[in-house]
Write a protein that holds these residues in place. Structure first.
Motif, PDB file in Angstrom:
ATOM      1  N   LYS A   1     121.730 -60.597 -45.314  1.00 57.65           N
ATOM      2  CA  LYS A   1     120.729 -61.460 -45.938  1.00 57.65           C
ATOM      3  C   LYS A   1     119.716 -61.965 -44.916  1.00 57.65           C
ATOM      4  CE  LYS A   1     123.415 -63.196 -49.830  1.00 57.65           C
ATOM      5  NZ  LYS A   1     124.006 -64.401 -50.443  1.00 57.65           N
ATOM      6  N   HIS A   2     120.196 -62.350 -43.740  1.00 56.35           N
ATOM      7  CA  HIS A   2     119.312 -62.892 -42.711  1.00 56.35           C
ATOM      8  C   HIS A   2     118.352 -61.837 -42.156  1.00 56.35           C
ATOM      9  CE1 HIS A   2     117.977 -65.337 -39.346  1.00 56.35           C
ATOM     10  NE2 HIS A   2     118.230 -64.302 -38.560  1.00 56.35           N
ATOM     11  N   PHE A   3     118.885 -60.693 -41.742  1.00 56.33           N
ATOM     12  CA  PHE A   3     118.062 -59.696 -41.061  1.00 56.33           C
ATOM     13  C   PHE A   3     117.286 -58.786 -42.008  1.00 56.33           C
ATOM     14  CE2 PHE A   3     121.123 -60.656 -37.625  1.00 56.33           C
ATOM     15  CZ  PHE A   3     120.203 -61.019 -36.648  1.00 56.33           C
ATOM     16  N   TYR A   4     117.810 -58.534 -43.197  1.00 52.71           N
ATOM     17  CA  TYR A   4     117.176 -57.575 -44.103  1.00 52.71           C
ATOM     18  C   TYR A   4     116.666 -58.202 -45.387  1.00 52.71           C
ATOM     19  CZ  TYR A   4     119.472 -54.415 -40.905  1.00 52.71           C
ATOM     20  OH  TYR A   4     119.901 -53.773 -39.770  1.00 52.71           O
ATOM     21  N   GLY A   5     117.003 -59.476 -45.634  1.00 55.48           N
ATOM     22  CA  GLY A   5     116.558 -60.127 -46.858  1.00 55.48           C
ATOM     23  C   GLY A   5     117.090 -59.450 -48.105  1.00 55.48           C
TER      24      GLY A   5
ATOM     25  N   GLU B   1     120.628 -58.422 -50.681  1.00 56.00           N
ATOM     26  CA  GLU B   1     121.964 -58.774 -51.141  1.00 56.00           C
ATOM     27  C   GLU B   1     122.858 -57.542 -50.981  1.00 56.00           C
ATOM     28  OE1 GLU B   1     125.064 -60.716 -52.317  1.00 56.00           O
ATOM     29  OE2 GLU B   1     123.150 -61.752 -52.298  1.00 56.00           O
TER      30      GLU B   1
ATOM     31  N   ALA C   1     126.098 -62.608 -44.749  1.00 57.59           N
ATOM     32  CA  ALA C   1     125.101 -63.496 -44.146  1.00 57.59           C
ATOM     33  C   ALA C   1     124.171 -62.720 -43.212  1.00 57.59           C
ATOM     34  CB  ALA C   1     125.796 -64.620 -43.389  1.00 57.59           C
ATOM     35  N   ARG C   2     124.729 -61.797 -42.447  1.00 55.73           N
ATOM     36  CA  ARG C   2     123.915 -61.002 -41.508  1.00 55.73           C
ATOM     37  C   ARG C   2     122.909 -60.138 -42.266  1.00 55.73           C
ATOM     38  NH1 ARG C   2     127.355 -57.054 -39.009  1.00 55.73           N
ATOM     39  NH2 ARG C   2     128.657 -58.860 -38.711  1.00 55.73           N
TER      40      ARG C   2
END
Length: 52
Positions: free
Chosen positions: A14-18, A20, A11-12
């Motif tokens: 995906k959230h910060f770096y967009g 997978e 999740a981190r």
């Protein structure tokens, strides 16, 4: 505990770096260490680090 940790890390990223985190294009070396005794993958990583 490992499943929760992996879920939070995913999740981190995906959230910060967009990105997978399981995408192998993000890494130069992705050894499958589940099929070898512990010293073999360690030696592989050390050898790869020395050639970079």
């Amino acid at each position: 505990m490992l499943v929760v940790n992996d879920r939070v890390r995913t999740a981190r990223v995906k959230h910060f770096y967009g990105a997978e985190p399981a995408d192998p294009r993000l890494c130069h070396l992705v050894p499958d260490i589940t099929r070898k005794p512990v010293p073999a993958p360690v030696d592989l990583v050390v050898a790869a680090a020395g050639t970079a």
